[in-house]
Design an enzyme around this catalytic site. Structure first.
Site, PDB file in Angstrom:
ATOM      1  N   LYS A 250      23.280  31.653  47.411  1.00 46.82           N
ATOM      2  CA  LYS A 250      23.460  32.307  47.978  1.00 46.82           C
ATOM      3  C   LYS A 250      22.901  33.025  49.212  1.00 46.82           C
ATOM      4  O   LYS A 250      23.348  34.176  49.932  1.00 46.82           O
ATOM      5  CB  LYS A 250      23.093  33.771  46.747  1.00 46.82           C
ATOM      6  CG  LYS A 250      23.958  32.887  45.496  1.00 46.82           C
ATOM      7  CD  LYS A 250      23.119  34.243  44.155  1.00 46.82           C
ATOM      8  CE  LYS A 250      23.896  34.136  42.279  1.00 46.82           C
ATOM      9  NZ  LYS A 250      25.184  33.769  42.713  1.00 46.82           N
ATOM     10  N   CYS A 388      29.912  37.008  34.805  1.00 46.49           N
ATOM     11  CA  CYS A 388      28.956  36.606  34.158  1.00 46.49           C
ATOM     12  C   CYS A 388      28.171  38.000  34.251  1.00 46.49           C
ATOM     13  O   CYS A 388      26.700  37.930  34.204  1.00 46.49           O
ATOM     14  CB  CYS A 388      27.554  36.229  34.691  1.00 46.49           C
ATOM     15  SG  CYS A 388      28.329  34.199  34.491  1.00 46.49           S
TER      16      CYS A 388
END
Ligand code: PLP
Length: 430
Positions: A250, A388
């Site tokens: 990320k 999520c």
């Protein structure tokens, strides 16, 4: 990197973003974008507009080159070899650990553990700390905006140990209720696990003060930094967190590697997570003695290339500067939010006062998957789904959102493309 003051000339003269300001000059952002080969791609014949950075960011040529150089010239297994290649690879891998230590302001390199990512870091702490120190009747506090990675491991622990999970509620803006948080503590509170920045809402939590509260009750705090470490300067000593976890992919690095920071005194008390090579000092059939930290938690051959690649990603991000990154992304967020608010039928989910560059939204009664699919036809990559974080969706009474998440290489022109794309989606469903 030049930091441009407000009210100076704009990134581009197109009227839509005439009043937007950035931390980067036009030439700086062009140079940055030129580092990312994938940003030159077309999708369905349109220039790629990559706005799925919260899921995974893109990789600059410098990191790609570092990986290729390692594989071409330097690869060998680390820590155990006496030959030159092995020793060099070990040095490079351990240098990456030092870069991580400096990046997050840790006191010692032995407090930095290489993992596969955020998820594994949390599971490691659940196993190594939780299974050893949390028992029947104990309580663990998490928040209402956690990623599943910071819910499920604690649920598993609670089930196994007959402990209890307590949840910090949030308001309609997606801000944690700090008064309610304080009320959750009692003599049974043994641990707090909290996201630094919400991936679904963008909320930046006031973690420093929340950690101080937990410490008054003697509870260690784990921060999930997956969405913070790539976007803002983090100093674990200043925050005084006990554990901090994040993922390389990320923050412009490779997949397959992440970091667990832990205070040395706690790591030393914890039981190992996995058994195997590298985590031992001595093995007989009767008994094994474990290696010192961090190696006690690094069983088996790690993702060596990925670890070194993460080091290169940290070099890259540091050269641009986290302050510049945060300022540019804030400018993109403000500009995008204002434009989004003017679209009839669009509702932003997550309107906290302190937000990272995540724009989650719903649009009329159009399913977010349809929004994502139609935007893809325009070359625009956003995420659609529950991210999520199903409890967040339940809190807001929605099944899913569409989410645009920005990185420092995104531009105001790309925000314009997103807004135009959303108008196109509306027309299709009109
Ligand atoms: N925590 C947060 C806040 C995240 O955004 C993510 C990934 O989206 C994770 C944890 C899990 O990260 P990984 O899949 O890299 O382990």
């Amino acid at each position: 990197m030049n930091v441009r003051a407000k009210n100076q000339p704009q990134l581009s003269s197109t009227p839509n973003h005439a009043n937007a300001t950035s931390a980067f000059s036009a030439s700086n952002i062009e140079r940055i974008r030129a580092d990312f080969p994938i940003l030159q791609r077309s999708i369905h014949g349109k220039p790629l507009v990559y706005l799925d950075n919260a899921a995974s960011s893109q990789m600059p040529q410098q990191v790609i080159d570092r990986l290729a150089h390692y594989q071409t010239h330097e690869h060998a297994n680390i820590h155990r070899g006496v030959h030159t290649l092995s020793q060099n690879a070990t040095t490079e891998y351990e240098n990456a650990r030092l870069k991580v230590m400096n990046f997050i302001g840790a006191k010692e390199s032995r407090e930095i553990i290489f993992t596969h990512g955020t998820t594994e870091g949390i599971n490691l702490v659940m196993h190594g700390y939780g299974r050893r120190f949390i028992g029947e009747g104990d309580e663990i506090i998490i928040s209402a905006m956690e990623h599943h990675s910071n819910i499920v491991p604690w649920q598993m622990l609670c089930e196994e140990k007959k402990a209890r999970l307590r949840i910090i509620p949030m308001n309609d803006a997606g801000e944690l209720l700090l008064d309610e948080y304080a009320k959750l503590f009692n003599k049974n509170t043994k641990f707090v696990a909290l996201t630094h920045v919400s991936n679904a809402l963008g909320t930046i939590n006031p973690v420093r003060e929340m950690i101080a509260t937990a410490h008054q009750y003697g509870a260690p705090v784990l921060l999930d930094g997956a969405q913070a470490a790539p976007h803002m300067a983090v100093n674990v000593q200043d925050l005084d967190c006990d554990f901090y976890v994040f993922s390389s992919h990320k923050m412009c690095g490779p997949t397959g590697v992440g970091i667990l920071y832990g205070k040395a005194a706690l790591l030393e008390k914890m039981q190992p997570y996995q058994g195997g090579g590298d985590m031992i000092l001595n093995v007989t059939f009767e008994r094994t003695t474990y290696n010192d930290i961090p190696h006690k938690f690094e069983a088996g051959t790690p993702a060596i290339a990925a670890g070194i690649g993460l080091g290169a990603a940290i070099d890259y991000i540091t050269a641009i500067g986290l302050e510049n990154i945060a300022a540019h992304e804030q400018a993109l967020l403000e500009y995008a939010s204002e434009a989004a608010r003017s679209i009839p039928g669009l509702k932003i989910i997550g309107t906290a006062q302190h937000k990272a560059a995540v724009l989650s939204f719903i649009l009329d009664d159009i399913h977010p998957h349809d929004i994502g699919t139609l935007l893809d036809q325009e070359g625009i990559a956003v995420r659609a789904g529950h991210h999520c974080a199903q409890p967040v969706m339940q809190r807001f009474g929605i099944p899913a959102t569409a989410r645009a998440s920005f990185a420092f290489y995104n531009t105001f022109e790309e925000v314009d493309a997103l807004i135009a794309g959303i108008h196109t989606v509306k027309k299709v469903f009109a």
